[in-house]
Scaffold this motif. Structure first.
Motif, PDB file in Angstrom:
ATOM      1  N   PRO A  54       0.847  -1.206   0.000  1.00 25.39           N
ATOM      2  CA  PRO A  54       0.000   0.000   0.000  1.00 25.39           C
ATOM      3  C   PRO A  54       0.882   1.256   0.000  1.00 25.39           C
ATOM      4  O   PRO A  54       2.029   1.237   0.454  1.00 25.39           O
ATOM      5  N   ASP A  55       0.341   2.356  -0.509  1.00 22.13           N
ATOM      6  CA  ASP A  55       1.119   3.588  -0.637  1.00 22.13           C
ATOM      7  C   ASP A  55       1.559   4.158   0.711  1.00 22.13           C
ATOM      8  O   ASP A  55       2.574   4.846   0.796  1.00 22.13           O
ATOM      9  N   ASP A  56       0.813   3.894   1.760  1.00 22.08           N
ATOM     10  CA  ASP A  56       1.167   4.446   3.069  1.00 22.08           C
ATOM     11  C   ASP A  56       2.069   3.525   3.893  1.00 22.08           C
ATOM     12  O   ASP A  56       2.356   3.808   5.049  1.00 22.08           O
ATOM     13  N   ALA A  57       2.521   2.425   3.303  1.00 22.22           N
ATOM     14  CA  ALA A  57       3.384   1.482   4.030  1.00 22.22           C
ATOM     15  C   ALA A  57       4.746   2.132   4.290  1.00 22.22           C
ATOM     16  O   ALA A  57       5.274   2.879   3.465  1.00 22.22           O
ATOM     17  N   LYS A  58       5.284   1.827   5.472  1.00 25.26           N
ATOM     18  CA  LYS A  58       6.619   2.338   5.793  1.00 25.26           C
ATOM     19  C   LYS A  58       7.644   1.466   5.069  1.00 25.26           C
ATOM     20  O   LYS A  58       7.626   0.241   5.195  1.00 25.26           O
ATOM     21  N   THR A  59       8.503   2.109   4.333  1.00 30.39           N
ATOM     22  CA  THR A  59       9.557   1.383   3.611  1.00 30.39           C
ATOM     23  C   THR A  59      10.908   1.956   4.011  1.00 30.39           C
ATOM     24  O   THR A  59      11.035   3.149   4.294  1.00 30.39           O
ATOM     25  N   PRO A  71      10.228   7.148   1.427  1.00 30.22           N
ATOM     26  CA  PRO A  71       8.894   6.991   0.837  1.00 30.22           C
ATOM     27  C   PRO A  71       8.906   5.875  -0.204  1.00 30.22           C
ATOM     28  O   PRO A  71       9.908   5.661  -0.904  1.00 30.22           O
ATOM     29  N   LYS A  72       7.809   5.162  -0.284  1.00 35.82           N
ATOM     30  CA  LYS A  72       7.698   4.047  -1.235  1.00 35.82           C
ATOM     31  C   LYS A  72       7.955   4.526  -2.663  1.00 35.82           C
ATOM     32  O   LYS A  72       8.644   3.863  -3.445  1.00 35.82           O
ATOM     33  N   SER A  73       7.422   5.684  -3.007  1.00 34.57           N
ATOM     34  CA  SER A  73       7.574   6.207  -4.372  1.00 34.57           C
ATOM     35  C   SER A  73       9.050   6.445  -4.713  1.00 34.57           C
ATOM     36  O   SER A  73       9.487   6.175  -5.840  1.00 34.57           O
TER      37      SER A  73
END
Length: 129
Positions: A54-59, A71-73
């Motif tokens: 998901p876009d809000d996942a901590k990476t 950020p995932k992006s």
């Protein structure tokens, strides 16, 4: 090889050195090609796995022994850029590999011509050491 004249002996030695050098380059390019291919596959696989999150996942990105929140992006973009740069490097390495192959073939042809032109060299090479 005592009967050989110095010119034939020197030419033979130079061709041996060229062949060794080109073979070494061939191995080096093959190793680099394998490394870039592995790096590209890893980047593509990581990008695929990241896109499933998901876009809000901590990476996190590992830098040395530390992990930094990213950020995932940004991670996704970095992996895509890595894959693209690896693909370009692979293309260049394959071209280099082809030119090294041609150089090896040219040296082998020179070897054959030298041996054909020098009967003394033929005898020296055909004798058991």
């Amino acid at each position: 090889m005592d009967q050989l004249d110095d010119r034939d002996r020197q030419a033979y030695t130079e061709l041996q050195e060229k062949l060794i050098e080109q073979s070494s380059k061939k191995k080096q390019v093959a190793l680099q090609l394998r490394a870039r291919d592995t790096e590209q596959k890893r980047a593509v696989l990581t990008a695929e796995e990241l896109s499933n999150l998901p876009d809000d996942a901590k990476t996190y990105e590992q830098i040395g022994r530390a992990y930094f929140l990213m950020p995932k992006s940004q991670l996704l973009q970095d992996r895509k850029e890595t894959a693209i740069s690896c693909q370009a490097e692979i293309k260049t390495l394959k071209e280099t590999q082809a030119s090294v192959q041609k150089a090896i073939a040219a040296v082998e042809t020179e070897f054959r011509e030298l041996i054909e032109q020098s009967p003394a060299l033929q005898q020296a090479l055909s004798r058991p050491s």
